[in-house]
Design a protein around this motif. Sequence first.
Motif, PDB file in Angstrom:
ATOM      1  N   ILE A  21       0.839  -1.210   0.000  1.00 50.04           N
ATOM      2  CA  ILE A  21       0.000   0.000   0.000  1.00 50.04           C
ATOM      3  C   ILE A  21       0.865   1.248   0.000  1.00 50.04           C
ATOM      4  O   ILE A  21       0.616   2.193  -0.756  1.00 50.04           O
ATOM      5  CB  ILE A  21      -0.975  -0.019   1.199  1.00 50.04           C
ATOM      6  N   VAL A  22       1.895   1.284   0.833  1.00 51.59           N
ATOM      7  CA  VAL A  22       2.806   2.436   0.877  1.00 51.59           C
ATOM      8  C   VAL A  22       3.487   2.611  -0.477  1.00 51.59           C
ATOM      9  O   VAL A  22       3.612   3.724  -0.996  1.00 51.59           O
ATOM     10  CB  VAL A  22       3.835   2.279   2.024  1.00 51.59           C
ATOM     11  N   LEU A  23       3.937   1.511  -1.053  1.00 53.15           N
ATOM     12  CA  LEU A  23       4.586   1.578  -2.356  1.00 53.15           C
ATOM     13  C   LEU A  23       3.627   2.107  -3.433  1.00 53.15           C
ATOM     14  O   LEU A  23       4.013   2.926  -4.273  1.00 53.15           O
ATOM     15  CB  LEU A  23       5.120   0.194  -2.749  1.00 53.15           C
ATOM     16  N   MET A  24       2.375   1.692  -3.404  1.00 49.66           N
ATOM     17  CA  MET A  24       1.384   2.165  -4.379  1.00 49.66           C
ATOM     18  C   MET A  24       1.089   3.654  -4.195  1.00 49.66           C
ATOM     19  O   MET A  24       0.918   4.383  -5.179  1.00 49.66           O
ATOM     20  CB  MET A  24       0.098   1.341  -4.272  1.00 49.66           C
ATOM     21  N   VAL A  25       1.024   4.118  -2.952  1.00 52.56           N
ATOM     22  CA  VAL A  25       0.797   5.546  -2.697  1.00 52.56           C
ATOM     23  C   VAL A  25       1.985   6.361  -3.198  1.00 52.56           C
ATOM     24  O   VAL A  25       1.825   7.400  -3.833  1.00 52.56           O
ATOM     25  CB  VAL A  25       0.539   5.800  -1.192  1.00 52.56           C
ATOM     26  N   LEU A  26       3.188   5.888  -2.923  1.00 57.13           N
ATOM     27  CA  LEU A  26       4.383   6.626  -3.336  1.00 57.13           C
ATOM     28  C   LEU A  26       4.547   6.671  -4.857  1.00 57.13           C
ATOM     29  O   LEU A  26       5.052   7.656  -5.402  1.00 57.13           O
ATOM     30  CB  LEU A  26       5.629   6.019  -2.686  1.00 57.13           C
ATOM     31  N   THR A  27       4.134   5.632  -5.555  1.00 54.02           N
ATOM     32  CA  THR A  27       4.272   5.619  -7.016  1.00 54.02           C
ATOM     33  C   THR A  27       3.085   6.266  -7.722  1.00 54.02           C
ATOM     34  O   THR A  27       3.093   6.430  -8.943  1.00 54.02           O
ATOM     35  CB  THR A  27       4.436   4.175  -7.533  1.00 54.02           C
ATOM     36  N   GLY A  28       2.045   6.624  -6.961  1.00 49.58           N
ATOM     37  CA  GLY A  28       0.906   7.314  -7.563  1.00 49.58           C
ATOM     38  C   GLY A  28      -0.167   6.382  -8.088  1.00 49.58           C
ATOM     39  O   GLY A  28      -1.116   6.818  -8.744  1.00 49.58           O
ATOM     40  N   ARG A  29      -0.063   5.105  -7.819  1.00 45.22           N
ATOM     41  CA  ARG A  29      -1.074   4.153  -8.289  1.00 45.22           C
ATOM     42  C   ARG A  29      -2.285   4.120  -7.360  1.00 45.22           C
ATOM     43  O   ARG A  29      -3.353   3.695  -7.771  1.00 45.22           O
ATOM     44  CB  ARG A  29      -0.473   2.765  -8.405  1.00 45.22           C
ATOM     45  N   LEU A  30      -2.121   4.576  -6.142  1.00 47.10           N
ATOM     46  CA  LEU A  30      -3.199   4.637  -5.162  1.00 47.10           C
ATOM     47  C   LEU A  30      -3.299   6.094  -4.710  1.00 47.10           C
ATOM     48  O   LEU A  30      -2.362   6.639  -4.138  1.00 47.10           O
ATOM     49  CB  LEU A  30      -2.908   3.707  -3.978  1.00 47.10           C
ATOM     50  N   VAL A  31      -4.434   6.733  -4.990  1.00 48.09           N
ATOM     51  CA  VAL A  31      -4.594   8.155  -4.672  1.00 48.09           C
ATOM     52  C   VAL A  31      -5.765   8.342  -3.724  1.00 48.09           C
ATOM     53  O   VAL A  31      -6.635   7.480  -3.603  1.00 48.09           O
ATOM     54  CB  VAL A  31      -4.829   8.998  -5.956  1.00 48.09           C
ATOM     55  N   THR A  32      -5.796   9.502  -3.089  1.00 50.94           N
ATOM     56  CA  THR A  32      -6.874   9.804  -2.156  1.00 50.94           C
ATOM     57  C   THR A  32      -8.124  10.217  -2.930  1.00 50.94           C
ATOM     58  O   THR A  32      -8.085  10.519  -4.114  1.00 50.94           O
ATOM     59  CB  THR A  32      -6.471  10.945  -1.210  1.00 50.94           C
ATOM     60  N   ARG A  33      -9.237  10.230  -2.234  1.00 53.79           N
ATOM     61  CA  ARG A  33     -10.521  10.598  -2.845  1.00 53.79           C
ATOM     62  C   ARG A  33     -10.461  12.043  -3.361  1.00 53.79           C
ATOM     63  O   ARG A  33     -10.969  12.349  -4.421  1.00 53.79           O
ATOM     64  CB  ARG A  33     -11.619  10.429  -1.803  1.00 53.79           C
TER      65      ARG A  33
END
Length: 113
Positions: A21-33
């Motif tokens: 999850i941290v890796l996805m947030v840092l790479t931009g694949r997981l973004v906030t609403r």
Amino acid sequence: MTDLLGFTPVDISAAALVGVIVLMVLTGRLVTRRQLDDLRADKDAQIAAEREEKQTWREAHRVSEEARRDAQDQAGELLELSRVATHFFSALPRAGEVTADVDEAHRAAAPPS
């Protein structure tokens, strides 16, 4: 269950999940609403601008076609008028040419002097 380097599989899977999850947030694949809503608003504004530009080009094309049809109609009218003028001027006698009928008509119409 067996320990792997002192960790249980449950501990490793939970840490792996957090790491993913941290890796996805840092790479931009997981973004906030909020970021997603901002991206959607930007994309909606871009689509609206494209639609407006498309409508502007359609209107410009309509005006251009209308002007082209008017010019074509005027060219047709001018062509017909040039044909009439050609027939008219070809029916006139040439300078210096006077037919006997025209000469007699002028003498008969002229008052005696």
